[in-house]
Design an enzyme around this catalytic site. Structure first.
Site, PDB file in Angstrom:
ATOM      1  CE1 TYR A  30      41.368  12.831  25.768  1.00 57.27           C
ATOM      2  CE2 TYR A  30      41.579  13.843  23.654  1.00 57.27           C
ATOM      3  CZ  TYR A  30      42.014  13.634  24.797  1.00 57.27           C
ATOM      4  OH  TYR A  30      43.136  14.044  25.194  1.00 57.27           O
TER       5      TYR A  30
ATOM      6  CE  LYS B 160      45.567  16.725  25.893  1.00 60.09           C
ATOM      7  NZ  LYS B 160      46.755  17.464  26.747  1.00 60.09           N
TER       8      LYS B 160
END
Length: 260
Positions: free
Chosen positions: A161, A168
């Site tokens: 990720y 995020k």
């Protein structure tokens, strides 16, 4: 006889959904759910290349506004809200479902992420939500709801990720701070954290199919979620039934987030 206000608790509400790319988009699930519950839905598309894929979906929603929006292009965001003000004069619901990082910076690991790539990811995936909120607030005269799409990798390390994890995390923090700043105006702000879904955005992640399989195996409910699971969650959070909920990160992942 069932009261239509109960059957369609979003009747009369106006929603802007940003981020529909195709029928697999989380934003499409949100738009469908809002429409099903009675809201009018305005839709944006990224550019001329994306338009033919999104326009039929806007037609199915009977969207009164179908507008171009690339948040990296000066003036486009402001133009969208100007159109909303002229057409509706108000806004009740905002969904931000866009994210981007340059491929090399996304797939190369955080240590090797360039400053330019990090900044681009932060601007598109996080700060654009703050800019949208700033433009939406004057139109949310009777209060409203704002949603931004996050992911479990904001709080725990998810291999591959990479830079999107810190980005995020910043988005979730932004939602909390906006919820604090806007609460006195009756505006509620939430981060929504879906489980992994086969969306266009997810296709850029390395070994994504492995992540899907592992999440399905780990989730207490034993299955993956779909875009309508996310859409119905947002629709519920936008109704008066959730009027005293704000500032949350809401997981829609079959319970996978509770597992070690």
């Amino acid at each position: 006889m069932i009261d239509k206000a109960v059957n369609q608790p979003l009747a009369g509400k106006k929603a802007l959904v940003v981020g529909i790319a195709n029928e697999a988009s989380i934003a499409w699930g949100c738009a469908k759910a809002f429409r099903e519950l009675g809201a009018e839905v305005a839709v944006t598309y990224l550019n001329d290349k994306a338009k033919p894929h999104v326009e039929p979906l806007a037609g199915r929603l009977e969207a009164p506004l179908f507008l171009p929006l690339d948040v990296t292009q000066a003036g486009q965001l402001e133009a969208v809200f100007t159109e909303i003000e002229q057409r509706w004069g108000e806004l009740d619901i905002l969904v931000h479902s866009i994210a981007f990082a340059p491929k090399d910076d996304l797939q190369g690991g955080l240590l090797n992420c360039s400053a330019e790539g990090f900044g681009k990811a932060m601007d598109v995936s996080c700060h654009s939500f703050v800019r949208m909120a700033q433009l939406a607030v004057p139109l949310m005269k009777q209060g409203g709801s704002m949603f931004a799409m996050s992911y479990y990798g904001a709080n725990k390390v998810v291999p591959n990720y990479n830079v999107m994890g810190p980005v995020k995390a910043a988005l979730e923090a932004s939602c909390r701070y906006l919820a604090y700043e806007l609460g006195h105006q009756g505006i509620r702000v939430h981060a929504i954290s879906p489980g992994p879904l086969k969306t266009r955005a997810a296709s850029g992640l390395k070994d994504f199919d492995v992540l899907l399989h592992e999440t399905e195996a780990r989730a207490p409910l034993g299955e993956l979620v779909d875009i309508m699971d996310v859409g119905y969650t947002c629709a519920y959070m936008a109704t008066p039934y959730a009027r005293h909920l704000s500032g949350n990160t809401v997981y829609v992942d079959g319970g996978a987030n509770i597992m070690g």
